[in-house]
Design a protein around this motif. Structure first.
Motif, PDB file in Angstrom:
ATOM      1  N   ARG A  52      41.040 -67.529 -64.607  1.00  0.00           N
ATOM      2  CA  ARG A  52      41.275 -68.881 -64.079  1.00  0.00           C
ATOM      3  C   ARG A  52      40.829 -69.002 -62.635  1.00  0.00           C
ATOM      4  O   ARG A  52      41.023 -68.103 -61.831  1.00  0.00           O
ATOM      5  N   THR A  53      40.272 -70.146 -62.321  1.00  0.00           N
ATOM      6  CA  THR A  53      39.887 -70.446 -60.944  1.00  0.00           C
ATOM      7  C   THR A  53      41.154 -70.518 -60.094  1.00  0.00           C
ATOM      8  O   THR A  53      42.124 -71.154 -60.475  1.00  0.00           O
ATOM      9  N   GLY A  54      41.148 -69.854 -58.970  1.00  0.00           N
ATOM     10  CA  GLY A  54      42.281 -69.910 -58.052  1.00  0.00           C
ATOM     11  C   GLY A  54      43.439 -69.004 -58.427  1.00  0.00           C
ATOM     12  O   GLY A  54      44.527 -69.124 -57.869  1.00  0.00           O
ATOM     13  N   PHE A  55      43.226 -68.067 -59.367  1.00  0.00           N
ATOM     14  CA  PHE A  55      44.300 -67.160 -59.747  1.00  0.00           C
ATOM     15  C   PHE A  55      44.722 -66.325 -58.543  1.00  0.00           C
ATOM     16  O   PHE A  55      43.900 -65.820 -57.793  1.00  0.00           O
ATOM     17  N   SER A  56      46.031 -66.180 -58.364  1.00  0.00           N
ATOM     18  CA  SER A  56      46.579 -65.390 -57.266  1.00  0.00           C
ATOM     19  C   SER A  56      47.638 -64.443 -57.807  1.00  0.00           C
ATOM     20  O   SER A  56      48.634 -64.888 -58.377  1.00  0.00           O
TER      21      SER A  56
END
Length: 103
Positions: A52-56
């Motif tokens: 996922r985009t922006g996974f942290s």
């Protein structure tokens, strides 16, 4: 607030499905709700999350720390769906009813 607007808009529907993180933890569930828990392997969940985009990882760990345990969620759920991320094999378990539901 968004959930309440959505529910009012769809109040005539026979069923409404919500996928809400920390739903139980925030005490958003009602006695009349039918709860479904999707049981997945942690390794598979992590694989998908990392894409996922922006996974942290920091946010993931924070959310995980504040969640009810998987075992407790299974106990609370009316249905448990075992998801191995393979569309050919899905198993649904129905735990013993915790309480009677009324309409």
């Amino acid at each position: 607030e968004k959930m309440n607007i959505f529910l009012k808009k769809n109040k005539k529907q026979k069923a409404v499905v919500l996928d809400i993180p920390l739903f139980l933890e925030n005490k958003l569930n009602l006695n009349t709700d039918i709860l479904v828990f999707i049981d997945s392997k942690r390794s598979e969940i992590m694989k998908r999350l990392k894409k996922r985009t922006g996974f942290s990882l920091k946010i993931y760990n924070f959310l995980k720390k504040n969640q009810i345990t998987v075992d407790k969620k299974k106990q609370i759920a009316d249905f448990v769906i075992k998801n191995n991320f393979n569309s050919r094999t899905i198993k649904i378990d129905r735990p013993q009813p915790k309480h009677e539901r009324t309409s």
